[in-house]
Design a protein around this motif. Structure first.
Motif, PDB file in Angstrom:
ATOM      1  N   ARG A 165       0.146  -1.301   5.729  1.00  0.00           N
ATOM      2  CA  ARG A 165       0.345   0.066   5.271  1.00  0.00           C
ATOM      3  C   ARG A 165       1.589   0.187   4.388  1.00  0.00           C
ATOM      4  NH1 ARG A 165       3.388   3.961   7.910  1.00  0.00           N
ATOM      5  NH2 ARG A 165       2.801   6.120   7.528  1.00  0.00           N
ATOM      6  N   ASP A 166       2.652  -0.499   4.763  1.00  0.00           N
ATOM      7  CA  ASP A 166       3.878  -0.431   3.964  1.00  0.00           C
ATOM      8  C   ASP A 166       3.645  -0.899   2.539  1.00  0.00           C
ATOM      9  OD1 ASP A 166       5.191   0.540   6.107  1.00  0.00           O
ATOM     10  OD2 ASP A 166       6.603  -1.127   6.330  1.00  0.00           O
ATOM     11  N   ALA A 167       2.810  -1.901   2.381  1.00  0.00           N
ATOM     12  CA  ALA A 167       2.547  -2.421   1.036  1.00  0.00           C
ATOM     13  C   ALA A 167       1.879  -1.350   0.180  1.00  0.00           C
ATOM     14  CB  ALA A 167       1.676  -3.661   1.110  1.00  0.00           C
ATOM     15  N   TYR A 183       3.201  12.039   3.993  1.00  0.00           N
ATOM     16  CA  TYR A 183       3.252  10.605   4.214  1.00  0.00           C
ATOM     17  C   TYR A 183       2.743  10.204   5.588  1.00  0.00           C
ATOM     18  CZ  TYR A 183       5.292   5.960   4.749  1.00  0.00           C
ATOM     19  OH  TYR A 183       5.491   4.627   4.978  1.00  0.00           O
ATOM     20  N   ARG A 184       3.031  10.997   6.584  1.00  0.00           N
ATOM     21  CA  ARG A 184       2.636  10.590   7.935  1.00  0.00           C
ATOM     22  C   ARG A 184       1.136  10.622   8.107  1.00  0.00           C
ATOM     23  NH1 ARG A 184       5.589  15.328  11.415  1.00  0.00           N
ATOM     24  NH2 ARG A 184       3.442  15.926  11.839  1.00  0.00           N
ATOM     25  N   ALA A 185       0.438  11.310   7.222  1.00  0.00           N
ATOM     26  CA  ALA A 185      -1.026  11.329   7.304  1.00  0.00           C
ATOM     27  C   ALA A 185      -1.635  10.110   6.622  1.00  0.00           C
ATOM     28  CB  ALA A 185      -1.570  12.604   6.675  1.00  0.00           C
ATOM     29  N   LEU A 186      -0.786   9.313   5.990  1.00  0.00           N
ATOM     30  CA  LEU A 186      -1.304   8.127   5.293  1.00  0.00           C
ATOM     31  C   LEU A 186      -1.568   7.015   6.295  1.00  0.00           C
ATOM     32  CD1 LEU A 186      -1.932   6.852   2.510  1.00  0.00           C
ATOM     33  CD2 LEU A 186       0.375   5.911   2.554  1.00  0.00           C
ATOM     34  N   THR A 187      -2.793   6.956   6.809  1.00  0.00           N
ATOM     35  CA  THR A 187      -3.145   5.920   7.770  1.00  0.00           C
ATOM     36  C   THR A 187      -4.312   5.117   7.213  1.00  0.00           C
ATOM     37  OG1 THR A 187      -4.818   7.192   8.965  1.00  0.00           O
ATOM     38  CG2 THR A 187      -2.511   7.495   9.636  1.00  0.00           C
ATOM     39  N   MET A 188      -4.442   3.921   7.717  1.00  0.00           N
ATOM     40  CA  MET A 188      -5.518   3.055   7.251  1.00  0.00           C
ATOM     41  C   MET A 188      -6.866   3.734   7.480  1.00  0.00           C
ATOM     42  SD  MET A 188      -3.631   0.792   6.102  1.00  0.00           S
ATOM     43  CE  MET A 188      -3.737  -0.980   5.872  1.00  0.00           C
ATOM     44  N   ARG A 189      -7.011   4.362   8.616  1.00  0.00           N
ATOM     45  CA  ARG A 189      -8.272   5.043   8.911  1.00  0.00           C
ATOM     46  C   ARG A 189      -8.580   6.152   7.916  1.00  0.00           C
ATOM     47  NH1 ARG A 189      -6.967   3.036  13.812  1.00  0.00           N
ATOM     48  NH2 ARG A 189      -8.520   2.934  15.476  1.00  0.00           N
ATOM     49  N   ARG A 190      -7.557   6.931   7.587  1.00  0.00           N
ATOM     50  CA  ARG A 190      -7.772   8.039   6.648  1.00  0.00           C
ATOM     51  C   ARG A 190      -8.153   7.495   5.271  1.00  0.00           C
ATOM     52  NH1 ARG A 190      -8.641  11.453   5.385  1.00  0.00           N
ATOM     53  NH2 ARG A 190      -7.245  13.096   4.701  1.00  0.00           N
ATOM     54  N   ILE A 191      -7.466   6.451   4.836  1.00  0.00           N
ATOM     55  CA  ILE A 191      -7.792   5.851   3.545  1.00  0.00           C
ATOM     56  C   ILE A 191      -9.224   5.329   3.562  1.00  0.00           C
ATOM     57  CG2 ILE A 191      -7.248   4.012   1.911  1.00  0.00           C
ATOM     58  CD1 ILE A 191      -4.355   4.093   2.976  1.00  0.00           C
ATOM     59  N   ALA A 192      -9.554   4.607   4.644  1.00  0.00           N
ATOM     60  CA  ALA A 192     -10.883   4.024   4.763  1.00  0.00           C
ATOM     61  C   ALA A 192     -11.954   5.112   4.660  1.00  0.00           C
ATOM     62  CB  ALA A 192     -11.007   3.279   6.092  1.00  0.00           C
ATOM     63  N   GLU A 193     -11.725   6.182   5.349  1.00  0.00           N
ATOM     64  CA  GLU A 193     -12.650   7.317   5.327  1.00  0.00           C
ATOM     65  C   GLU A 193     -12.833   7.827   3.901  1.00  0.00           C
ATOM     66  OE1 GLU A 193     -12.655  11.814   7.316  1.00  0.00           O
ATOM     67  OE2 GLU A 193     -11.112  10.339   7.856  1.00  0.00           O
ATOM     68  N   ALA A 194     -11.701   7.947   3.198  1.00  0.00           N
ATOM     69  CA  ALA A 194     -11.752   8.506   1.848  1.00  0.00           C
ATOM     70  C   ALA A 194     -12.512   7.614   0.874  1.00  0.00           C
ATOM     71  CB  ALA A 194     -10.334   8.767   1.336  1.00  0.00           C
ATOM     72  N   ILE A 195     -12.409   6.301   1.046  1.00  0.00           N
ATOM     73  CA  ILE A 195     -13.072   5.406   0.095  1.00  0.00           C
ATOM     74  C   ILE A 195     -14.390   4.881   0.644  1.00  0.00           C
ATOM     75  CG2 ILE A 195     -10.895   4.660  -0.964  1.00  0.00           C
ATOM     76  CD1 ILE A 195     -11.165   2.041   0.609  1.00  0.00           C
ATOM     77  N   ASP A 196     -14.752   5.341   1.836  1.00  0.00           N
ATOM     78  CA  ASP A 196     -16.028   4.962   2.444  1.00  0.00           C
ATOM     79  C   ASP A 196     -16.128   3.467   2.743  1.00  0.00           C
ATOM     80  OD1 ASP A 196     -18.159   6.315   3.469  1.00  0.00           O
ATOM     81  OD2 ASP A 196     -18.763   7.160   1.550  1.00  0.00           O
ATOM     82  N   TYR A 197     -15.039   2.928   3.218  1.00  0.00           N
ATOM     83  CA  TYR A 197     -15.023   1.551   3.715  1.00  0.00           C
ATOM     84  C   TYR A 197     -14.473   1.591   5.132  1.00  0.00           C
ATOM     85  CZ  TYR A 197     -15.937  -0.872  -0.722  1.00  0.00           C
ATOM     86  OH  TYR A 197     -16.504  -1.374  -1.863  1.00  0.00           O
ATOM     87  N   GLU A 210     -10.445  -2.944  -9.227  1.00  0.00           N
ATOM     88  CA  GLU A 210     -10.943  -1.575  -9.181  1.00  0.00           C
ATOM     89  C   GLU A 210     -10.851  -0.983  -7.774  1.00  0.00           C
ATOM     90  OE1 GLU A 210     -15.007  -0.483 -10.996  1.00  0.00           O
ATOM     91  OE2 GLU A 210     -13.868  -1.576 -12.523  1.00  0.00           O
ATOM     92  N   LEU A 211     -11.231  -1.789  -6.788  1.00  0.00           N
ATOM     93  CA  LEU A 211     -11.166  -1.282  -5.420  1.00  0.00           C
ATOM     94  C   LEU A 211      -9.716  -1.069  -5.002  1.00  0.00           C
ATOM     95  CD1 LEU A 211     -12.504  -0.283  -2.998  1.00  0.00           C
ATOM     96  CD2 LEU A 211     -12.991  -2.602  -2.237  1.00  0.00           C
ATOM     97  N   ARG A 212      -8.858  -2.007  -5.435  1.00  0.00           N
ATOM     98  CA  ARG A 212      -7.426  -1.858  -5.166  1.00  0.00           C
ATOM     99  C   ARG A 212      -6.925  -0.527  -5.717  1.00  0.00           C
ATOM    100  NH1 ARG A 212      -2.545  -5.239  -4.265  1.00  0.00           N
ATOM    101  NH2 ARG A 212      -1.138  -3.956  -5.498  1.00  0.00           N
ATOM    102  N   ALA A 213      -7.339  -0.253  -6.952  1.00  0.00           N
ATOM    103  CA  ALA A 213      -6.917   0.995  -7.581  1.00  0.00           C
ATOM    104  C   ALA A 213      -7.491   2.194  -6.844  1.00  0.00           C
ATOM    105  CB  ALA A 213      -7.355   1.013  -9.047  1.00  0.00           C
ATOM    106  N   GLU A 214      -8.710   2.037  -6.355  1.00  0.00           N
ATOM    107  CA  GLU A 214      -9.332   3.151  -5.648  1.00  0.00           C
ATOM    108  C   GLU A 214      -8.593   3.439  -4.337  1.00  0.00           C
ATOM    109  OE1 GLU A 214     -13.592   2.810  -5.590  1.00  0.00           O
ATOM    110  OE2 GLU A 214     -13.754   4.479  -4.160  1.00  0.00           O
ATOM    111  N   ILE A 215      -8.178   2.363  -3.686  1.00  0.00           N
ATOM    112  CA  ILE A 215      -7.386   2.537  -2.459  1.00  0.00           C
ATOM    113  C   ILE A 215      -6.115   3.320  -2.775  1.00  0.00           C
ATOM    114  CG2 ILE A 215      -5.975   1.311  -0.762  1.00  0.00           C
ATOM    115  CD1 ILE A 215      -8.119  -0.950  -0.893  1.00  0.00           C
ATOM    116  N   LEU A 216      -5.455   2.932  -3.862  1.00  0.00           N
ATOM    117  CA  LEU A 216      -4.206   3.616  -4.227  1.00  0.00           C
ATOM    118  C   LEU A 216      -4.462   5.072  -4.599  1.00  0.00           C
ATOM    119  CD1 LEU A 216      -2.222   0.898  -6.200  1.00  0.00           C
ATOM    120  CD2 LEU A 216      -1.778   1.789  -3.908  1.00  0.00           C
TER     121      LEU A 216
END
Lengths: 208, 208
Positions: A61-63, A35-49, A17-23
């Motif tokens: 990130r490539d994965a 695409y260039r805005a796709l950063t680990m920090r931005r994702i983390a912020e969005a999912i609150d982790y 579920e968390l994997r899916a939420e990340i995606l």
DNA sequence: GTCTATAGGCTGATAGAC
DNA sequence: GTCTATCAGCCTATAGAC
């Protein structure tokens, strides 16, 4: 023993579920900001982790980008398969063409990722498929299949070969989508008209 | 007085020369390593100046990219003008199509910058042209002009209109170039065959 | 599993010496 | 005009506490 299995299952379901939420979050970022805005920090912020947590679910990130592309090819192939029921190859080809453009316009940033961003990522994803039919090959098959059928039935214009014709159609459809995504206002002709025009020309130019 | 003018001229010539060298270096970097590798530091390294020096010649990095695009549109328009002498509009249209693809394949990264990278940059450059014929509009005119002539001569297939047809051709050509640049190995058909196929289909599909 | 902290890198752009 | 030094910001990825 049973209790342990249930707990394991639950844990693995939570993981999925968390994997899916990340995606999901990644898709949203790519969709809204590219695409260039796709950063680990931005994702983390969005999912609150925290950003570090993501590395428990994806190697890097490539994965994540590769997973998005994967889902995209899967979805594209699925939308093509909905056309498989059409008996007449010419009509089926036209439906596939319309589905292709619809996919591109409905999922602009996934499309960008799949066909417009990084040649190496696209290539490695498509090459990974050589050992049997991946979604990329299935999608390509849906395009070339009807053209090959038309060729076998002697319904191509004299001198026409299936592969170059299928590739020309693909290129043309890609051009329409790509141009709309990069210069939304530019080909002044409305998308529907443009697609109709292109398909009509294609049918008249190659099929008889 | 005269001596002063000469010195001023010489200085401004030197300025122009360094400006051009910056653009040359930038072009080389974009060509070899893509747009994201175009950084002030990389340019500085290539021309053997400090990064700070570049700001004497260009306001910022975007101004450099815009200059490259400008030169690209100029060159594209020029290569189209070489086709203007062809009297038959159908033959001229085909020549323009071939010139377009040749331009894209000969200047892959300039093409990328112009049509595949940043929608806003492309749009702002094209919109800047509204006050009279810039190279972008001239280039577009070379494409739609022959189609309009064919329409006026009643040589389009019944029901065909000039603008959608010109836009469809542009989209198709763009698709060919874009796909070759992003997935060089992918449409398996060789570029020449693909272009021939596409133009033949186009002529048969739209012109009579 | 998740966090904070951080290493180690890159970026654009500017201040101020010369 | 050109430099060095630097600010302020971003990035990926990892170490180690909890």
């Amino acid at each position: 023993m049973l209790a342990t299995m249930k707990a394991t299952e639950r844990r693995s379901r939570q993981r999925e579920e968390l994997r899916a939420e990340i995606l999901r979050a990644a898709r949203g970022i790519v969709l809204g900001e590219g695409y260039r805005a796709l950063t680990m920090r931005r994702i983390a912020e969005a999912i609150d982790y925290s950003a570090a947590a993501i590395y428990q679910y994806f190697e890097n990130r490539d994965a994540i980008a590769a997973s998005l592309m994967d889902q995209g090819f899967e979805e594209l192939a699925a939308s093509f398969e909905a056309c498989a029921a059409i008996a007449d190859p010419a009509a089926r080809l036209e439906a596939v063409g319309r589905a292709y453009v619809a996919f591109g316009l409905d999922h602009p940033e996934t499309y960008r990722l799949m066909f417009m961003e990084d040649p190496e990522m696209t290539a490695s994803l498509l090459e990974r498929e050589t050992g049997r039919q991946g979604p990329g090959e299935r999608a390509y098959g849906a395009l070339i299949g009807p053209v090959a059928e038309l060729a076998a039935a002697g319904r191509l214009q004299p001198g026409g070969e299936a592969q170059p014709i299928a590739d020309a159609l693909w290129s043309a459809l890609h051009g329409m989508v790509a141009l709309k995504l990069t210069c939304p206002q530019f080909p002044a002709t409305p998308t529907d008209t443009l697609l109709d025009t292109m398909l009509r020309g294609f049918v008249r130019g190659f099929i008889r």
